[in-house]
Design a protein around this motif. Structure first.
Motif, short mmCIF file in Angstrom:
data_model
loop_
_atom_site.label_atom_id
_atom_site.label_comp_id
_atom_site.label_asym_id
_atom_site.label_seq_id
_atom_site.Cartn_x
_atom_site.Cartn_y
_atom_site.Cartn_z
N SER A 37 18.99 5.53 -9.50
CA SER A 37 18.03 5.72 -8.41
C SER A 37 16.65 6.00 -8.95
O SER A 37 16.48 6.45 -10.09
N LEU A 38 15.66 5.74 -8.10
CA LEU A 38 14.26 6.03 -8.41
C LEU A 38 13.68 6.78 -7.23
O LEU A 38 13.62 6.25 -6.12
N THR A 39 13.26 8.01 -7.48
CA THR A 39 12.74 8.89 -6.44
C THR A 39 11.29 9.24 -6.75
O THR A 39 10.95 9.61 -7.89
N LEU A 40 10.43 9.13 -5.74
CA LEU A 40 9.02 9.47 -5.89
C LEU A 40 8.56 10.34 -4.73
O LEU A 40 9.09 10.24 -3.62
N GLU A 41 7.59 11.19 -5.00
CA GLU A 41 7.08 12.08 -3.96
C GLU A 41 6.29 11.29 -2.92
O GLU A 41 5.65 10.27 -3.24
N CYS A 42 6.33 11.77 -1.69
CA CYS A 42 5.58 11.17 -0.59
C CYS A 42 4.96 12.26 0.27
O CYS A 42 5.41 13.42 0.22
N LEU B 69 0.86 -1.16 0.00
CA LEU B 69 0.00 0.00 0.00
C LEU B 69 0.91 1.22 0.00
O LEU B 69 1.33 1.71 1.03
N ALA B 70 1.23 1.72 -1.17
CA ALA B 70 2.24 2.77 -1.28
C ALA B 70 1.60 4.14 -1.17
O ALA B 70 0.58 4.42 -1.78
N ALA B 71 2.23 5.02 -0.38
CA ALA B 71 1.76 6.39 -0.26
C ALA B 71 2.47 7.30 -1.24
O ALA B 71 2.15 8.46 -1.36
N CYS B 72 3.47 6.79 -1.93
CA CYS B 72 4.25 7.61 -2.85
C CYS B 72 3.57 7.71 -4.20
O CYS B 72 2.85 6.82 -4.61
N SER B 73 3.84 8.82 -4.90
CA SER B 73 3.29 9.00 -6.23
C SER B 73 3.96 8.04 -7.19
O SER B 73 5.18 7.98 -7.26
N ASP B 74 3.18 7.29 -7.94
CA ASP B 74 3.71 6.34 -8.92
C ASP B 74 2.93 6.54 -10.20
O ASP B 74 1.78 6.16 -10.31
N THR B 75 3.58 7.20 -11.18
CA THR B 75 2.87 7.57 -12.41
C THR B 75 3.08 6.56 -13.53
O THR B 75 2.72 6.82 -14.67
N SER B 76 3.66 5.40 -13.19
CA SER B 76 3.97 4.44 -14.25
C SER B 76 2.78 3.58 -14.64
O SER B 76 2.87 2.79 -15.56
N GLY B 77 1.68 3.71 -13.90
CA GLY B 77 0.49 2.97 -14.27
C GLY B 77 0.59 1.48 -14.00
O GLY B 77 -0.19 0.69 -14.52
N GLY B 78 1.52 1.09 -13.15
CA GLY B 78 1.61 -0.32 -12.76
C GLY B 78 2.31 -1.20 -13.77
O GLY B 78 2.38 -2.40 -13.61
N ARG B 79 2.85 -0.63 -14.86
CA ARG B 79 3.50 -1.43 -15.88
C ARG B 79 4.85 -1.91 -15.38
O ARG B 79 5.66 -1.14 -14.91
N SER B 80 5.12 -3.19 -15.50
CA SER B 80 6.39 -3.72 -15.04
C SER B 80 7.49 -3.35 -16.01
O SER B 80 7.33 -3.45 -17.22
N GLY C 17 11.24 10.17 -12.27
CA GLY C 17 12.02 10.05 -11.06
C GLY C 17 13.20 9.11 -11.15
O GLY C 17 13.94 8.95 -10.17
N PHE C 18 13.41 8.49 -12.32
CA PHE C 18 14.53 7.55 -12.48
C PHE C 18 15.71 8.26 -13.14
O PHE C 18 15.54 9.03 -14.08
N LYS C 19 16.92 8.00 -12.63
CA LYS C 19 18.11 8.58 -13.26
C LYS C 19 19.33 7.71 -12.94
O LYS C 19 19.35 6.96 -11.96
N CYS C 20 20.33 7.82 -13.79
CA CYS C 20 21.63 7.19 -13.57
C CYS C 20 22.70 8.27 -13.70
O CYS C 20 22.63 9.12 -14.59
N GLU C 21 23.66 8.24 -12.81
CA GLU C 21 24.74 9.21 -12.81
C GLU C 21 26.02 8.51 -12.37
O GLU C 21 26.00 7.39 -11.86
#
Length: 285
Positions: free
Chosen positions: A157-162, A24-35, A140-144
């Motif tokens: 990393s993958l960062t999402l708002e909470c 039950l995630a409280a973070c914003s996930d805009t990927s629509g559940g696609r794996s 929210g995904f990036k590589c550096e």
């Protein structure tokens, strides 16, 4: 999978409801559940998965930590006094013996005064060329490349708002950090992480009070980000950083080191990240 007995000082109250594969995630996930990856722990993409092209632009974040006894003078030289441009509160989750960061896994919660609060899953080392291309389409995904002194390592990393209220509950021990990680973040961790955490064995390190400034110096084309962390107990960590195209990293690193050399400021050269230094310090208290 790590599992170890917990000492009383690290026990967290309240049982956690965790159902395998469902969060039950409280973070914003805009990927629509696609794996975007398979669920194999620590696995690389299959032959049918497209990898990020090697020609994809890569940025390097050059980081320099200031020697502890020189922090007060350095703050004065660069004008790092209140009010800060940004005020943050940062908390990490790991085992008491720091098994996650030793495996290259960073779980971070961050509250930003006047900004967006977030949760991050970061894996280091992880080369962008080892990651399926679909991940780069995720918000929210990036590589550096992290360059800490003479040490450089790729990280993704993958960062999402909470919500701040959800972060507060996790930090207070009312529920586990896995309860606010999104399905995308868990998928990322399962796919590329060296291990999956024993969620009940994790404890909070923090919250750490953080302040950030952006300063201009004559030797640098870009502004430097200066971040001061004040750990519970009062210990300060000060790090300067700048992000540049990787093709410019070498020349910029020389200029960055000159910034401190000509001002008589000595750096910590142990190759440790600010995060690792903070966790190791907090573990001993």
């Amino acid at each position: 999978m790590y599992s170890a007995p917990m000492s009383p000082r690290f026990l967290l109250p309240a049982a956690r409801l965790v159902i395998l594969g469902v969060t039950l995630a409280a973070c914003s996930d805009t990927s629509g559940g696609r794996s975007t990856g398979d669920a194999r722990e620590g696995s690389a993409p299959s032959a049918s998965e497209a990898l990020a092209p090697e020609t994809a632009p890569l940025r390097t974040e050059l980081k320099r930590r200031i020697r502890t006894d020189m922090i007060p003078a350095t703050r004065a030289v660069f004008g790092l006094i209140d009010p800060a441009e940004s005020k943050l509160e940062v908390t990490f989750f790991d085992t008491p013996s720091l098994d996650l960061i030793q495996a290259g896994i960073i779980l971070r919660l961050r509250k930003v005064k006047g900004g967006s609060d977030d949760v991050t899953v970061k894996l280091r080392p992880l080369a962008r060329t080892a990651v399926a291309a679909a991940w780069f389409e995720q918000d929210g995904f990036k590589c550096e490349e992290d360059s800490i002194g003479a040490t450089s390592v790729d990280a993704c990393s993958l960062t999402l708002e909470c919500k701040a209220s959800d972060i507060d509950k996790v930090v207070a021990g009312g529920k586990g950090i896995e309860s606010i990680l999104s399905g995308r973040q868990l998928d990322f961790l399962r796919t590329y992480g060296r291990l999956m955490p024993d969620w009940d064995g994790l404890v909070p390190f923090g919250p750490i009070a953080a302040k950030e400034w952006h300063v201009s110096v004559q030797q640098m084309q870009d502004k430097l980000a200066a971040e001061v962390w004040t750990l519970p107990g009062g210990t300060e960590l000060l790090e300067f950083s700048v992000k540049v195209p990787s093709t410019d990293a070498g020349a910029t690193a020389v200029a960055l080191d000159d910034v401190f050399r000509i001002r008589g400021i000595e750096l910590i050269t142990d190759g440790k990240s600010k995060t690792r230094a903070a966790l190791e310090t907090l573990r001993t208290h």
